[in-house]
Write a protein that holds these residues in place. Structure first.
Motif, PDB file in Angstrom:
ATOM      1  N   ASN A  92      27.445  35.380  54.396  1.00 27.06           N
ATOM      2  CA  ASN A  92      28.250  35.537  55.569  1.00 27.06           C
ATOM      3  C   ASN A  92      29.018  34.444  55.909  1.00 27.06           C
ATOM      4  N   ILE A  93      28.733  33.286  55.356  1.00 22.33           N
ATOM      5  CA  ILE A  93      30.107  32.246  55.536  1.00 22.33           C
ATOM      6  C   ILE A  93      31.013  32.122  54.394  1.00 22.33           C
ATOM      7  N   CYS A  94      30.758  33.052  53.522  1.00 25.06           N
ATOM      8  CA  CYS A  94      31.801  33.286  52.364  1.00 25.06           C
ATOM      9  C   CYS A  94      31.652  31.974  51.392  1.00 25.06           C
ATOM     10  N   MET A  95      30.728  31.252  51.333  1.00 25.73           N
ATOM     11  CA  MET A  95      30.693  30.201  50.236  1.00 25.73           C
ATOM     12  C   MET A  95      31.031  30.878  48.908  1.00 25.73           C
ATOM     13  N   PHE A  96      31.541  29.869  48.194  1.00 23.06           N
ATOM     14  CA  PHE A  96      31.850  30.064  46.648  1.00 23.06           C
ATOM     15  C   PHE A  96      32.582  31.345  46.380  1.00 23.06           C
ATOM     16  N   ASP A  97      33.235  31.909  47.402  1.00 17.11           N
ATOM     17  CA  ASP A  97      33.799  33.246  47.036  1.00 17.11           C
ATOM     18  C   ASP A  97      35.242  33.065  46.348  1.00 17.11           C
ATOM     19  N   ARG A  98      35.315  34.000  45.364  1.00 13.75           N
ATOM     20  CA  ARG A  98      36.373  33.965  44.245  1.00 13.75           C
ATOM     21  C   ARG A  98      36.666  35.365  44.351  1.00 13.75           C
ATOM     22  N   LYS A  99      38.113  35.856  44.200  1.00 13.63           N
ATOM     23  CA  LYS A  99      38.825  37.142  43.957  1.00 13.63           C
ATOM     24  C   LYS A  99      37.923  37.971  42.876  1.00 13.63           C
ATOM     25  N   GLY A 100      37.767  37.571  41.906  1.00 13.57           N
ATOM     26  CA  GLY A 100      36.949  38.430  41.195  1.00 13.57           C
ATOM     27  C   GLY A 100      36.870  37.318  39.705  1.00 13.57           C
ATOM     28  N   PRO A 101      36.050  37.843  38.693  1.00 12.58           N
ATOM     29  CA  PRO A 101      35.809  37.206  37.423  1.00 12.58           C
ATOM     30  C   PRO A 101      37.029  36.772  36.659  1.00 12.58           C
ATOM     31  N   ASN A 102      38.082  37.618  36.496  1.00  9.34           N
ATOM     32  CA  ASN A 102      39.051  37.370  35.880  1.00  9.34           C
ATOM     33  C   ASN A 102      40.398  36.847  36.277  1.00  9.34           C
ATOM     34  N   THR A 103      40.405  36.539  37.445  1.00  8.89           N
ATOM     35  CA  THR A 103      41.482  35.889  38.188  1.00  8.89           C
ATOM     36  C   THR A 103      41.112  34.565  38.914  1.00  8.89           C
ATOM     37  N   LEU A 104      42.087  33.593  38.977  1.00 12.11           N
ATOM     38  CA  LEU A 104      42.218  32.206  39.736  1.00 12.11           C
ATOM     39  C   LEU A 104      43.037  32.504  40.907  1.00 12.11           C
ATOM     40  N   GLU A 105      43.299  33.665  41.445  1.00 13.48           N
ATOM     41  CA  GLU A 105      44.113  33.936  42.585  1.00 13.48           C
ATOM     42  C   GLU A 105      43.440  33.090  43.489  1.00 13.48           C
TER      43      GLU A 105
END
Length: 242
Positions: free
Chosen positions: A110-123
């Motif tokens: 809910n608080i978007c902890m540790f969110d990344r755009k995806g496993p194959n991007t560092l965007e």
């Protein structure tokens, strides 16, 4: 110490060890030749005042001096040539499609902890909540530190941490990082089951404080029952450099 004095001491500092513990010492002896420093989730969402969970973890982190203590452990481990590993926590968009989860899982999503755009991007990764704390990056990104695949709930059952350590001949672990009653305790339990000796650094971690309970206190109690040793940062550094 009388029972009354012991009770007064524990009321003054609920995290203090009992004056007359019932549990026996394990005889743990730190052996740098077969040991590794393993740091769990040294990421902004836990350890930075701008992180998503600081309002819940910040008081415990501040009281324990967790950020500086972790830095001292990283620095010392690198100075003495100790194997260092990090077990990070990342969530990708597909992870937010899970059909169920526990209370803390729901909070993290809910608080978007540790969110990344995806496993194959560092965007948008640099400086995000999922990124490592800046002051630790020279130690973590030196090309020598093991960066395990991400764990997804609390423990290392879903990542390659144990494999990476075994491949380095590690059988003894100095465990530190976040969070005490969640990922640290879960890593402790699984690594013990995997046959590792595990010492927890008590002031290089911290826990949440909520109306539901003091997570750091819950963890310290269980560490006394489970860990092969419960050390301070000062003790750990002394053992590594002596």
């Amino acid at each position: 110490m009388s029972n009354a004095n012991q009770a007064a001491q524990e009321n003054a500092n609920p995290y203090a060890d009992p004056a007359n513990p019932a549990l026996p010492p394990t005889g743990f002896k730190l052996d740098p030749a077969r040991a590794a420093l393993v740091v769990i989730d040294p990421q902004n969402d836990f350890l930075s005042p701008s992180g998503a969970s600081w309002s819940v973890f910040g008081p415990s982190i501040t009281e324990n001096n967790t950020v500086a203590n972790l830095g001292q452990l990283f620095k010392t481990a690198k100075q003495v040539g100790l194997t260092v590993a990090v077990s990070p926590h990342y969530y990708y968009p597909c992870d937010h499609e899970w059909h169920f989860g526990g209370p803390l899982e729901k909070v993290m999503h809910n608080i978007c902890m540790f969110d990344r755009k995806g496993p194959n991007t560092l965007e948008d990764f640099e400086g995000s909540g999922a990124d490592f704390l800046d002051e630790y990056k020279p130690y973590i990104l030196d090309g020598k530190t093991i960066i395990a695949s991400p764990h997804k709930v609390y423990g290392p059952e879903t990542n390659d941490l144990a494999l990476q350590l075994r491949k380095k001949g590690v059988s003894q672990i100095i465990l530190a990082g976040m969070a005490a009653n969640l990922c640290i305790e879960s890593h402790l339990r699984e690594l013990i089951e995997q046959g590792f000796e595990v010492a927890v650094v008590r002031d290089a971690t911290a826990g949440p404080r909520l109306p539901d309970g003091d997570g750091y206190l819950a963890a310290i109690i269980n560490f006394r029952y489970l860990a092969h040793a419960l050390l301070t940062t000062e003790q750990t550094v002394r053992e590594l450099t002596s």
